[in-house]
Design an enzyme around this catalytic site. Structure first.
Site, PDB file in Angstrom:
ATOM      1  N   CYS A 154     -11.479  -0.459   6.909  1.00 54.67           N
ATOM      2  CA  CYS A 154     -11.033   0.871   7.346  1.00 54.67           C
ATOM      3  C   CYS A 154     -11.712   1.994   6.566  1.00 54.67           C
ATOM      4  O   CYS A 154     -11.984   3.075   7.114  1.00 54.67           O
ATOM      5  CB  CYS A 154      -9.518   0.991   7.221  1.00 54.67           C
ATOM      6  SG  CYS A 154      -8.861   0.461   5.631  1.00 54.67           S
ATOM      7  N   GLU A 181       0.838  -1.207   0.000  1.00 52.75           N
ATOM      8  CA  GLU A 181       0.000   0.000   0.000  1.00 52.75           C
ATOM      9  C   GLU A 181       0.876   1.262   0.000  1.00 52.75           C
ATOM     10  O   GLU A 181       0.630   2.234   0.701  1.00 52.75           O
ATOM     11  CB  GLU A 181      -0.931  -0.018   1.213  1.00 52.75           C
ATOM     12  CG  GLU A 181      -1.706  -1.322   1.304  1.00 52.75           C
ATOM     13  CD  GLU A 181      -2.651  -1.428   2.491  1.00 52.75           C
ATOM     14  OE1 GLU A 181      -3.845  -1.628   2.249  1.00 52.75           O
ATOM     15  OE2 GLU A 181      -2.205  -1.320   3.638  1.00 52.75           O
TER      16      GLU A 181
HETATM   17  O1  FUB Z   1      -3.504  -0.773   8.926  1.00 53.34           O
HETATM   18  C1  FUB Z   1      -4.765  -0.161   9.151  1.00 53.34           C
HETATM   19  C2  FUB Z   1      -5.400   0.215   7.842  1.00 53.34           C
HETATM   20  O2  FUB Z   1      -5.593  -0.940   7.049  1.00 53.34           O
HETATM   21  C3  FUB Z   1      -4.568   1.108   6.976  1.00 53.34           C
HETATM   22  O3  FUB Z   1      -4.704   2.458   7.251  1.00 53.34           O
HETATM   23  C4  FUB Z   1      -5.034   0.764   5.629  1.00 53.34           C
HETATM   24  O4  FUB Z   1      -4.147   1.163   4.626  1.00 53.34           O
HETATM   25  C5  FUB Z   1      -5.196  -0.714   5.714  1.00 53.34           C
HETATM   26  O5  FUB Z   1      -3.963  -1.330   5.512  1.00 53.34           O
HETATM   27 ZN    ZN Z   2      -8.962   2.223   4.125  1.00 56.29          ZN
END
Ligand code: FUB
Ligand code: ZN
Length: 660
Positions: A416, A323
């Protein structure tokens, strides 16, 4: 011309401010804050964003508790409280944050005092009671570690997310307190913050752990907790966490924002959401402490990010892998990550930078992100979500399903994004306007009513507009001190090449008022009823990218005003989109379609569909090859706003269109 409206807004559209007129929003400056601007507030009347907020209030938010129940998040809280039996539900150590973000969103909604919010308040109360019951006597709260790890704490700071979860809990507690004046959730948040403060600190502080969380978030939350409580310890703790990133405490990985200290970094890197939340905190700290080095780091990194790592939609994060932000100019289309949370984090950071510096460029990025990279994350009906926001879905795309699918999904294992969208939409009115001692600044144009205080005097301006479909914004001064002049500042968006302003007997356009910094400033001794009409010319345009963005070399994107457009397969029957070419020599036409996708303005372009001869067993040729040209079929291309894609049927989509 702006629409006329005979009646004043009904009370349910009142701005969320407290009895002293202070906005009830996510960023409330501390008494010693050193910013160029202070947050103002807007009340939204029916129009583009009002519709999105209504769907959020009437569909997304009310569905939240049911989804959190069926995904097991609430069950986990009951397990931690000892009031239920069974197994922990969910695969991640941060599922508590889905609950906290929903509570924050519900709080901002409750602050609007809209009809029907009583049910939401009761739901919030029920869930707050679950959260409070799950908290341990010393303030610690994380259901994953309490249930799955037998109470082991802070052993896995790289992946455990304990402080990240604490951050979202703190933000929810602050929001709930601001919205309702009640302290149940704020008390839970303070107890956890006090616990963290007793455990974490620099070497020599006597605290047991010198450490940081692999996922920043607690930092910006602690600054807001300081603002809410006046407790300076929380600000100091936030400063400690921000500055301990980048010193190898977690092994030195960019992923965890641990490779290089922010103050020395030259470009954004690593996991996009983590980087952006950390930068939001740095802006908060620079605001409260006046630290020039932190401010300079924010300005430098924001500039590098927008110049080299931002998609045309405002989307951020190039890599599915980790990511991650990726390298400069590495901005792929079909594998664009552009997590919805990263768009939200970018808006949060840019808003803090806008307040800190007063510069319009931050509001430019907020606008681009709001209308495109962010809004695509939620379906028009408010019930389905995108976690990743690609700029292309190919013909024959085989959907892998799961969280990172290019198909809208009801909920995610890693959920999230949906409650993050809910909290931004529920607090959107706080990202639209600001004030300083010299006047009121309008950052984003909405049909509504902007207000704030100018050197202690209440000022308000109403706006009538159909933006972003039409570029005319009619402004009327409503409340104003009459004894002294002040400045109404209007942001002229970075995409706008032509505008006109009429203010009383005076008119300006871009030749009379060349803008050095994006603000058109109108200084007057205003009187109630004074009118200003701003016209932003919204001709559709073709945009190309820096040549170093290899992925889109030879392509253009269609834009109109703040909207980025895309083609969807459903509008182009008889073939796919992979072999479509736009004819850039022919004009673009605009067609408003009230019947389509809730009412959108489409852009119609001329193009061709190339019937490319089958490549045989090998799709490559010598560069000099003189194969027979593909047979072209001319085609009318219908582009819809990117935010509205994937609301009709699954199929291919593309933002960048080849020109040859
Ligand atoms: O790690 C917590 C959340 O899950 C992150 O902010 C997102 O990118 C996803 O990986
Ligand atoms: Zn998210």
């Amino acid at each position: 011309m702006p629409r006329t409206r005979s009646a004043l807004p009904s009370p349910q559209f009142a701005a969320s401010v407290d009895q002293g007129g202070t906005p009830i929003g996510p960023v409330r400056l501390g008494p010693g804050a050193r910013t160029a601007l202070r947050p103002g507030v807007a009340a939204l009347h029916p129009g583009f964003w009002h519709t999105r907020r209504e769907v959020n209030a009437l569909v997304s938010l009310p569905q939240g508790p049911g989804l959190l129940e069926s995904a097991g998040n609430l069950h986990n809280l009951r397990l931690a409280a000892g009031t239920a039996e069974g197994e922990y539900q969910g695969s991640y150590p941060f599922v508590d944050t889905d609950v906290f973000k929903w509570l924050e969103a519900a709080s901002w909604q409750i602050a609007q005092h809209s009809d029907g919010d009583e049910g939401l308040e009761a739901e919030a109360d029920r869930i707050i009671a679950l959260v409070a019951a799950a908290q341990q006597p010393d303030g610690y709260l994380n259901t994953w570690f309490q249930i799955r790890k037998g109470g082991e704490r802070y052993q896995d700071l790289r992946w455990g997310h304990e402080l990240y979860c604490a951050g979202h809990l703190i933000q929810a507690g602050v929001a709930h307190h601001r919205a309702t004046g009640r302290t149940e959730l704020l008390d839970v948040a303070c107890r956890f913050a006090d616990h963290i403060d007793s455990v974490f600190g620099p070497p020599g502080s006597g605290k047991p752990i010198d450490g940081i969380d692999g996922h920043p978030e607690v930092e910006t939350a602690l600054v807001e907790l300081y603002r809410e409580t006046g407790e300076h310890r929380y600000l100091d703790l936030a400063g400690y966490f921000v500055d301990r990133h980048g010193h190898g405490l977690l092994g030195g990985e960019a992923y965890c924002q641990d490779r290089v200290p922010l103050r020395e970094a030259t470009n954004v890197e690593g996991h996009a959401v983590r980087q952006l939340y950390l930068l939001a905190a740095a802006a908060d700290l620079a605001t409260e402490t006046g630290e020039a080095e932190l401010r300079a780091a924010g300005e430098r990194l924001w500039g590098a990010m927008t110049a080299t790592k931002t998609h045309v939609t405002g989307g951020l994060g190039a890599h599915h892998d980790e990511e991650d932000f990726g390298d400069p100019y590495e901005l792929p289309n079909e594998r664009a990550y552009c997590e919805t949370c990263a768009a939200i984090a970018s808006i949060q950071w840019s808003w803090r930078m806008a307040l800190l510096t007063g510069e319009a460029r931050y509001a430019d990025l907020i606008e681009r992100t709001l209308y495109n990279g962010f809004l695509a994350g939620v379906s028009l009906d408010g019930e389905r979500w995108l976690y990743v926001n690609p700029l292309q879905v190919r013909d024959g795309h085989t959907d892998l399903g799961g969280d990172q699918s290019a198909r809208r999904t009801r909920w995610f294992r890693c959920a999230c994004c949906p409650p993050n969208v809910m909290r931004l939409l529920a607090s959107l009115e706080h990202y639209l306007a600001s004030t300083d001692d010299g006047g009121l600044q309008i950052h984003q144009y909405v049909d509504g009513h902007y207000s704030g205080d100018v050197d202690g005097a209440p000022v308000s301006v109403s706006a009538e507009t159909d933006y972003p479909w039409h570029g005319t914004i009619g402004l009327t001064v409503e409340e104003t001190p009459t004894e002294w002049p002040w400045t109404l500042s209007l942001r002229i968006p970075q995409w706008c090449r032509e505008f006109r302003v009429r203010c009383g007997d005076t008119s300006y356009d871009q030749t009379d008022a060349p803008l050095s910094d994006g603000w058109l400033r109108l200084e007057r001794a205003w009187a109630p009823g004074d009118q200003v009409v701003l016209e932003l010319v919204l001709d559709p345009r073709l945009t190309s990218a820096d040549p170093r963005v290899d992925a889109v070399r030879g392509c253009v994107a269609i834009e109109r005003g703040p909207l980025v457009y895309c083609l969807e397969q459903v509008d182009h029957p008889g073939g796919g989109l992979d072999d479509i070419v736009i004819d850039t020599t022919r004009p673009l036409a605009v067609k408003h379609r009230p019947d389509l996708l809730g009412g959108v303005t489409t852009v119609v372009a001329a193009g061709n569909r190339r019937h490319i001869p089958d490549a045989g067993w090998w799709p490559y040729r010598t560069a000099e090859s003189t194969d027979a040209p593909a047979a072209d079929e001319s085609l009318e291309l219908t582009a819809i706003p990117y935010y509205a894609w994937a609301n009709r049927q699954d199929g291919s989509m593309r933002v960048w269109l080849p020109t040859s």
